[in-house]
Design an enzyme around this catalytic site. Structure first.
Site, PDB file in Angstrom:
ATOM      1  N   HIS A 337     -12.553 -39.685   9.639  1.00  0.00           N
ATOM      2  CA  HIS A 337     -12.401 -39.816   8.331  1.00  0.00           C
ATOM      3  C   HIS A 337     -13.667 -40.659   7.943  1.00  0.00           C
ATOM      4  O   HIS A 337     -14.304 -41.184   8.815  1.00  0.00           O
ATOM      5  CB  HIS A 337     -11.334 -40.726   7.825  1.00  0.00           C
ATOM      6  CG  HIS A 337     -10.029 -39.949   8.209  1.00  0.00           C
ATOM      7  ND1 HIS A 337      -9.271 -38.970   7.272  1.00  0.00           N
ATOM      8  CD2 HIS A 337      -8.906 -40.011   9.278  1.00  0.00           C
ATOM      9  CE1 HIS A 337      -8.071 -38.618   7.957  1.00  0.00           C
ATOM     10  NE2 HIS A 337      -8.128 -38.733   9.181  1.00  0.00           N
ATOM     11  N   GLU A 352      -8.078 -46.467   8.363  1.00  0.00           N
ATOM     12  CA  GLU A 352      -8.252 -45.599   9.284  1.00  0.00           C
ATOM     13  C   GLU A 352      -9.641 -45.274   9.583  1.00  0.00           C
ATOM     14  O   GLU A 352     -10.269 -45.415  10.832  1.00  0.00           O
ATOM     15  CB  GLU A 352      -7.597 -44.266   9.324  1.00  0.00           C
ATOM     16  CG  GLU A 352      -7.608 -43.551  10.547  1.00  0.00           C
ATOM     17  CD  GLU A 352      -6.896 -42.065  10.337  1.00  0.00           C
ATOM     18  OE1 GLU A 352      -6.137 -41.963   9.194  1.00  0.00           O
ATOM     19  OE2 GLU A 352      -7.088 -41.170  11.162  1.00  0.00           O
ATOM     20  N   HIS A 405      -9.135 -40.491  15.643  1.00  0.00           N
ATOM     21  CA  HIS A 405      -8.192 -40.890  14.372  1.00  0.00           C
ATOM     22  C   HIS A 405      -7.229 -42.111  14.830  1.00  0.00           C
ATOM     23  O   HIS A 405      -7.185 -42.410  15.790  1.00  0.00           O
ATOM     24  CB  HIS A 405      -7.141 -39.625  14.122  1.00  0.00           C
ATOM     25  CG  HIS A 405      -7.985 -38.490  13.598  1.00  0.00           C
ATOM     26  ND1 HIS A 405      -7.781 -38.260  12.083  1.00  0.00           N
ATOM     27  CD2 HIS A 405      -8.783 -37.550  13.857  1.00  0.00           C
ATOM     28  CE1 HIS A 405      -8.485 -36.960  12.084  1.00  0.00           C
ATOM     29  NE2 HIS A 405      -9.064 -36.663  13.280  1.00  0.00           N
ATOM     30  N   GLU A 469      -5.185 -39.967  18.685  1.00  0.00           N
ATOM     31  CA  GLU A 469      -4.800 -41.007  17.828  1.00  0.00           C
ATOM     32  C   GLU A 469      -4.536 -42.322  18.601  1.00  0.00           C
ATOM     33  O   GLU A 469      -3.611 -42.661  19.348  1.00  0.00           O
ATOM     34  CB  GLU A 469      -3.298 -40.531  16.954  1.00  0.00           C
ATOM     35  CG  GLU A 469      -3.270 -39.314  16.406  1.00  0.00           C
ATOM     36  CD  GLU A 469      -3.816 -39.536  15.148  1.00  0.00           C
ATOM     37  OE1 GLU A 469      -4.028 -40.416  14.506  1.00  0.00           O
ATOM     38  OE2 GLU A 469      -3.499 -38.552  14.178  1.00  0.00           O
TER      39      GLU A 469
END
Ligand code: ZN
Length: 506
Positions: A337, A352, A405, A469
């Site tokens: 992101h 994030e 992420h 993640e």
């Protein structure tokens, strides 16, 4: 530049017959289409009503004469109130001006958009008008600040588009999501990202054949020379055939020399021989031109005629590549992101994007210090679509692709913590994900396992790929760690070690 023509649209609406439309929701679904908007030109805002409540306001920059709004952080100042904004700004303030579109279906008459305040957060919710008991679908979030205009961050998968009819753009905005309504229905027991980060299916197929990618605009990569540009074709071709240009890939040196000329070139097997496929063209003359250029550079280039259906894709090479020294490996790292897309927002406003940008940069430094060639999908905090990330990996002929992420679930679930690593379908992806996950867990992160998922960036990339993640920005255990720069270094080391483990094993 798009100018909005009111008279034409009013005429159109009259032609459609509003009464008929209002009584036939099914008709609306097929009646209207949507046109895409540059998401930089449009904004969803929580607009104050009175002193405590907010409602959704959508603004669009149509003309460039005047700025329609100003932003500072998530604080917005609508500027269009100070001038006649006809033809310059688009504005929608209520359900006549906006609605949701899900799975390519206009749900304007079935769902209502509203902003609901909850513990200092405004949630943009779409509620079913037919079934009042159905849980609403969350479209985005904003920070609640009484009496202020605040920008709304749309959840992953959502974007703003415009209603259109017969190719004519109308003044109505959609909060649009390509997933099906069923897929978007909230399931409280699942982590939020499993539902919301799942990428939307692309309406346009990505050109995966090297031949077609040669015609795409070059993505600048430092140290990569311009690709060979075949000259204009003049010889007709046989329909249904492709012309493949290859060079025997006898040594790594030859392979790298070819890649310097044509960054898209990749290794593949041809009649049991390892070759570099330099191009694939539907026009024979284009192939001949490329062959001649290569021969001038002393490469033994040849052309094979292949039926279109037998055209190899880069993915076929993923498991057949010969062992390459670590220093020759090209790895594409994707910070999940950035820019206007902050990703998940967690405890103490932990973004994030802040977490993953820092970790990704550290992973890049660590891999480069080991001699690997690292390409980042973005170099600064900027917004980036999913498709270009895949193209960057393909065009750089990456050996590996890793997207980084941080996870999230509702802030009311602080007990959910841990790292998980995803792969898509291939054994090599599973192996890569496994090495990364093992190292992440060694840092003390809870082990949520190696999982298979259809995330766009790992599904569409042809090389072994994984999506990490690192932990939950909403987790009581994880959030303080993710906010801590030295712990982020540990996580970066874990990911880099996992990648190196994979490279050394293959
Ligand atoms: Zn993410």
């Amino acid at each position: 530049m798009k100018y909005f023509n009111w008279s034409l649209n009013l005429a159109l609406l009259a032609t459609l017959g509003l009464a008929q439309v209002m009584t036939a929701p099914k008709a609306v679904a097929s009646l209207f289409q949507q046109t895409e908007l540059n998401q930089e030109d449009v904004i969803a805002i929580a607009s104050p009503i009175g002193t405590t409540r907010h409602q959704l306001l959508i603004l669009e920059q149509i003309g460039s004469q005047r700025e329609c709004w100003a932003e500072q952080g998530d604080s917005v100042t609508p500027l269009l109130v100070d001038f006649d904004f006809t033809g310059i700004c688009g504005r929608a303030t209520d359900s006549n001006g906006y609605s949701i579109r899900v799975g390519n279906e206009d749900l304007g008459l079935q769902y209502t958009l509203r902003l609901a305040a909850e513990n200092g957060t405004l949630r943009l919710l779409a509620s079913s008008d037919k079934d009042r008991t159905a849980p609403p679908i969350e479209v985005g979030r904003a920070t609640q600040r009484a009496g202020e205009f605040v920008s709304i961050t749309l959840n992953p998968g959502w974007r703003i588009t415009k209603r259109s009819y017969n190719g004519q753009e109308l003044g109505h905005y959609y909060l649009s999501n390509d997933q099906s309504l069923t897929a978007l229905q909230p399931e409280p027991e699942e982590p939020r990202n499993v539902l919301s980060v799942r990428p939307a299916p692309s309406s346009t197929p990505i050109p995966l054949t090297p031949g077609s990618s040669v015609t795409l605009p070059t993505i600048p990569v430092s140290g990569t020379p311009s690709p060979v540009r075949p000259s204009t074709p003049s010889v007709p071709s046989r329909a249904g055939y492709n012309y493949r240009v290859t060079v025997p890939a006898t040594t790594v040196r030859v392979q790298n020399q070819i890649r310097e000329l044509v960054p898209d070139a990749f290794r593949t097997l041809l009649n049991g021989q390892m070759v570099m496929q330099v191009g694939l063209f539907s026009n024979r003359q284009t192939a001949v031109n490329l062959q001649n250029q290569l021969r001038r550079d002393n490469f033994v280039a040849s052309i094979q005629e292949v039926p279109e259906s037998a055209t190899p894709r880069p993915s076929t090479t993923a498991n057949t590549r010969p062992s390459t020294p670590v220093s020759r490996r090209v790895i594409v790292l994707d910070p999940g992101h950035g820019g206007r897309d902050p990703g998940a927002v967690g405890r103490n406003n932990l973004y994030e994007k802040t977490v993953v940008n820092d970790i990704t940069r550290k992973v890049a430094d660590l891999l480069e210090s080991q001699g690997m060639q690292v390409v980042l999908t973005r170099n600064q905090d900027s917004t980036l679509d999913l498709e270009p990330r895949v193209q960057i990996a393909e065009r750089n002929n990456a050996d590996l692709f890793v997207s980084i992420h941080a996870n999230a679930i509702s802030l009311s679930r602080p007990e959910v913590n841990g790292a998980e690593t995803y792969f898509y379908s291939s054994a090599s992806g599973r192996q890569l994900a496994g090495y990364i996950q093992r190292n992440l867990v060694a840092t003390g992160m809870r082990d949520r396992g190696v999982r298979e998922a259809r995330f766009y960036v790992i599904r569409r990339t042809s090389m072994p790929s994984a999506l990490v993640e690192v932990g939950f920005v909403t987790g009581a255990q994880d959030a303080p760690r993710l906010a801590n720069a030295s712990f982020r270094t540990e996580l970066a080391e874990a990911i880099a070690d996992g990648i190196l483990n994979y490279v050394r094993a293959n």
